[in-house]
Motif scaffolding. Structure first.
Motif, PDB file in Angstrom:
ATOM      1  N   ALA A   1      29.432  45.747  43.227  1.00  0.00           N
ATOM      2  CA  ALA A   1      29.060  45.305  41.882  1.00  0.00           C
ATOM      3  C   ALA A   1      29.803  44.018  41.581  1.00  0.00           C
ATOM      4  N   LEU A   2      29.098  43.008  41.061  1.00  0.00           N
ATOM      5  CA  LEU A   2      29.723  41.710  40.847  1.00  0.00           C
ATOM      6  C   LEU A   2      29.155  41.042  39.609  1.00  0.00           C
ATOM      7  N   SER A   3      29.746  39.910  39.247  1.00  0.00           N
ATOM      8  CA  SER A   3      29.302  39.162  38.075  1.00  0.00           C
ATOM      9  C   SER A   3      29.492  37.673  38.315  1.00  0.00           C
ATOM     10  N   LYS A   4      28.636  36.868  37.675  1.00  0.00           N
ATOM     11  CA  LYS A   4      28.834  35.419  37.716  1.00  0.00           C
ATOM     12  C   LYS A   4      29.926  34.973  36.751  1.00  0.00           C
ATOM     13  N   ASP A   5      30.348  35.871  35.880  1.00  0.00           N
ATOM     14  CA  ASP A   5      31.371  35.549  34.888  1.00  0.00           C
ATOM     15  C   ASP A   5      32.737  35.479  35.578  1.00  0.00           C
ATOM     16  N   TRP A   6      33.384  34.322  35.546  1.00  0.00           N
ATOM     17  CA  TRP A   6      34.663  34.139  36.239  1.00  0.00           C
ATOM     18  C   TRP A   6      35.783  34.972  35.617  1.00  0.00           C
ATOM     19  N   ARG A   7      35.570  35.466  34.383  1.00  0.00           N
ATOM     20  CA  ARG A   7      36.641  36.206  33.710  1.00  0.00           C
ATOM     21  C   ARG A   7      36.827  37.613  34.252  1.00  0.00           C
ATOM     22  N   GLY A   8      35.795  38.184  34.877  1.00  0.00           N
ATOM     23  CA  GLY A   8      35.921  39.534  35.396  1.00  0.00           C
ATOM     24  C   GLY A   8      34.580  40.239  35.478  1.00  0.00           C
ATOM     25  N   LEU A   9      34.627  41.554  35.685  1.00  0.00           N
ATOM     26  CA  LEU A   9      33.424  42.373  35.821  1.00  0.00           C
ATOM     27  C   LEU A   9      33.097  43.023  34.479  1.00  0.00           C
ATOM     28  N   PRO A  10      31.829  42.987  34.047  1.00  0.00           N
ATOM     29  CA  PRO A  10      31.467  43.609  32.767  1.00  0.00           C
ATOM     30  C   PRO A  10      31.914  45.072  32.715  1.00  0.00           C
ATOM     31  N   ILE A  11      32.385  45.498  31.567  1.00  0.00           N
ATOM     32  CA  ILE A  11      32.917  46.850  31.415  1.00  0.00           C
ATOM     33  C   ILE A  11      31.899  47.909  31.815  1.00  0.00           C
ATOM     34  N   HIS A  12      30.637  47.731  31.389  1.00  0.00           N
ATOM     35  CA  HIS A  12      29.638  48.761  31.675  1.00  0.00           C
ATOM     36  C   HIS A  12      29.317  48.850  33.164  1.00  0.00           C
ATOM     37  N   LEU A  13      29.537  47.790  33.935  1.00  0.00           N
ATOM     38  CA  LEU A  13      29.402  47.864  35.387  1.00  0.00           C
ATOM     39  C   LEU A  13      30.666  48.456  36.009  1.00  0.00           C
ATOM     40  N   ALA A  14      31.824  48.064  35.480  1.00  0.00           N
ATOM     41  CA  ALA A  14      33.101  48.533  36.029  1.00  0.00           C
ATOM     42  C   ALA A  14      33.240  50.044  35.924  1.00  0.00           C
ATOM     43  N   ARG A  15      32.700  50.621  34.865  1.00  0.00           N
ATOM     44  CA  ARG A  15      32.866  52.058  34.657  1.00  0.00           C
ATOM     45  C   ARG A  15      32.067  52.910  35.644  1.00  0.00           C
ATOM     46  N   CYS A  16      31.160  52.297  36.379  1.00  0.00           N
ATOM     47  CA  CYS A  16      30.427  53.052  37.394  1.00  0.00           C
ATOM     48  C   CYS A  16      31.006  52.841  38.789  1.00  0.00           C
ATOM     49  N   CYS A  17      32.096  52.086  38.889  1.00  0.00           N
ATOM     50  CA  CYS A  17      32.690  51.773  40.194  1.00  0.00           C
ATOM     51  C   CYS A  17      33.686  52.841  40.642  1.00  0.00           C
ATOM     52  N   ASP A  18      33.703  53.088  41.945  1.00  0.00           N
ATOM     53  CA  ASP A  18      34.623  54.064  42.533  1.00  0.00           C
ATOM     54  C   ASP A  18      35.932  53.416  42.963  1.00  0.00           C
ATOM     55  N   MET A  19      35.906  52.114  43.184  1.00  0.00           N
ATOM     56  CA  MET A  19      37.099  51.378  43.600  1.00  0.00           C
ATOM     57  C   MET A  19      36.879  49.893  43.309  1.00  0.00           C
ATOM     58  N   PHE A  20      37.940  49.092  43.466  1.00  0.00           N
ATOM     59  CA  PHE A  20      37.848  47.656  43.207  1.00  0.00           C
ATOM     60  C   PHE A  20      38.540  46.868  44.318  1.00  0.00           C
ATOM     61  N   VAL A  21      38.023  45.659  44.559  1.00  0.00           N
ATOM     62  CA  VAL A  21      38.655  44.734  45.496  1.00  0.00           C
ATOM     63  C   VAL A  21      38.706  43.354  44.859  1.00  0.00           C
ATOM     64  N   HIS A  22      39.621  42.527  45.332  1.00  0.00           N
ATOM     65  CA  HIS A  22      39.701  41.147  44.882  1.00  0.00           C
ATOM     66  C   HIS A  22      40.083  40.262  46.061  1.00  0.00           C
ATOM     67  N   VAL A  23      39.930  38.964  45.881  1.00  0.00           N
ATOM     68  CA  VAL A  23      40.246  37.998  46.943  1.00  0.00           C
ATOM     69  C   VAL A  23      41.496  37.230  46.535  1.00  0.00           C
ATOM     70  N   PRO A  24      42.640  37.540  47.138  1.00  0.00           N
ATOM     71  CA  PRO A  24      43.864  36.810  46.787  1.00  0.00           C
ATOM     72  C   PRO A  24      43.843  35.405  47.378  1.00  0.00           C
ATOM     73  N   HIS A  25      44.447  34.470  46.663  1.00  0.00           N
ATOM     74  CA  HIS A  25      44.528  33.109  47.186  1.00  0.00           C
ATOM     75  C   HIS A  25      45.786  32.437  46.655  1.00  0.00           C
ATOM     76  N   SER A  26      46.010  31.225  47.073  1.00  0.00           N
ATOM     77  CA  SER A  26      47.206  30.485  46.681  1.00  0.00           C
ATOM     78  C   SER A  26      47.337  30.404  45.164  1.00  0.00           C
ATOM     79  N   ASN A  27      48.563  30.506  44.676  1.00  0.00           N
ATOM     80  CA  ASN A  27      48.790  30.445  43.224  1.00  0.00           C
ATOM     81  C   ASN A  27      49.367  29.099  42.790  1.00  0.00           C
ATOM     82  N   ILE A  28      49.028  28.062  43.542  1.00  0.00           N
ATOM     83  CA  ILE A  28      49.535  26.728  43.221  1.00  0.00           C
ATOM     84  C   ILE A  28      49.165  26.316  41.801  1.00  0.00           C
ATOM     85  N   TYR A  29      47.915  26.606  41.421  1.00  0.00           N
ATOM     86  CA  TYR A  29      47.446  26.181  40.107  1.00  0.00           C
ATOM     87  C   TYR A  29      47.450  27.301  39.074  1.00  0.00           C
TER      88      TYR A  29
END
Length: 263
Positions: A150-178
C-alpha cells in the motif's frame, strides 16, 4: 524459478481524480513483474511517463478501501498488506521505527526514537501504539505468500484509512545530510520492489539490445474479445458512478483530507 511458483505482488493506492498521473508508478510496477494494481477511487488515470508500460498492467478499481482490501485478501489471496512509508533520513534502525498518526495531515509516518542524553540509549516510545513498527527495507521482513504494498503519492506519509488495513510497514532509509525526504514515490517503489522480488526469487526479464522483452500487454490481449471489452466498460462505468455518488463535486480528496495535496 517458474513464474507459477512465485509469490505474486500487488500495489494498492488511491486514485482520487481521473486526471491523476500514475504513469511513473505503473512503469515501476511493470518493470518488476507486477500484473495487477488496485486503485481506491477511479479506474481511469493519466499514464504520462509510463512509456507504454501501462499496457502491461491490469488495473482494478473499487469505490472504498474495504472493497479493495476484501478483493486483495479473498480473491488475490494476499497473506499480507505492507504499508510503504517512503524514504526517511537516517532511519537505519534494524529494530524498527515507531509509526504514528498525524491527525492534522491525516497520514501515518515513522517517528524515530529519541536518544536519552544521559544514558545514550533510545527512549521506549512503544506504549499505546496503534500500528506495528516500520522496518528498513534492507531487513526484508516479508512473509511467505502473495503480498500487496500500500502506498501514496503524498510525501508526508500513508493515508490513515490505508494504514489501518496494513499488517506491517517498511521504509527506505537514506542519508540524513539534509534532514528531509529525498526520494519520490517511484524511487521508493523501485527500491522496495527490488528487495521483495529478489527475496522472492524473481528472475530478471530477458532483453534484446537495450530493451527488455515483454509479453503482449494485458489491455491489447483483450482488444479482440468484444464481449469482455463491453463487460469491462460497463463495470468501469458502474464503479465510476459509485465513486461519484460517494464523492460529490469531485471532492474525493477533501473527504479523506487531501484537498491540499498535488496529485
Amino acid at each position: 524459478m517458474s513464474s507459477s511458483t512465485l509469490d505474486e505482488v500487488f500495489l494498492l493506492l488511491e486514485n482520487p481524480k481521473k486526471s491523476n498521473n500514475l504513469g511513473p508508478i505503473l512503469r515501476c510496477a511493470a518493470a518488476f513483474g507486477i500484473r495487477t494494481v488496485v486503485f481506491v477511487g477511479y479506474e481511469k488515470c493519466s499514464t504520462d511517463g509510463s512509456h507504454g508500460a501501462a499496457k502491461h498492467i491490469n488495473v482494478m478499481a473499487f469505490p472504498t478501501v474495504d472493497q479493495a482490501v476484501s478483493f486483495l485478501r479473498e480473491t488475490c489471496k494476499c497473506k499480507s498488506i505492507v504499508g510503504m512509508l517512503g524514504g526517511s533520513p537516517g532511519a537505519y534502525q534494524s529494530k524498527g521505527c515507531i509509526v504514528r498518526e498525524d491527525k492534522e495531515s491525516n497520514v501515518v509516518s515513522i517517528q524515530q526514537a529519541k536518544v536519552n542524553e544521559s544514558s545514550g540509549e533510545e527512549n521506549d516510545q512503544s506504549a499505546g501504539l496503534l500500528y506495528p513498527q516500520s522496518f528498513p527495507i534492507d531487513v526484508r521482513p516479508f512473509r511467505k505468500g502473495n503480498c500487496c504494498f500500500a502506498l501514496s503519492k503524498d510525501w508526508r506519509g500513508l493515508p490513515i484509512h490505508l494504514a489501518r488495513c496494513c499488517d506491517m510497514f517498511v521504509h527506505v532509509p537514506h542519508s540524513n545530510i539534509y534532514q528531509q525526504q529525498l526520494l519520490d514515490t517511484p524511487s521508493c517503489i523501485s527500491v522496495v520492489l527490488h528487495h521483495f522480488t529478489s527475496s522472492a526469487g524473481y528472475n530478471e526479464r530477458d532483453y534484446t539490445g537495450h530493451k527488455f522483452e515483454v509479453q503482449q500487454g494485458v489491455k491489447l490481449a483483450l482488444k479482440d474479445d468484444r464481449e469482455k471489452t463491453i463487460a469491462r466498460a460497463q463495470k468501469r462505468q458502474e464503479n465510476c458512478q459509485e465513486v461519484d455518488d460517494i464523492n460529490p463535486q469531485g471532492l474525493y480528496g477533501v473527504v479523506f483530507g487531501y484537498d491540499n495535496v498535488d496529485y
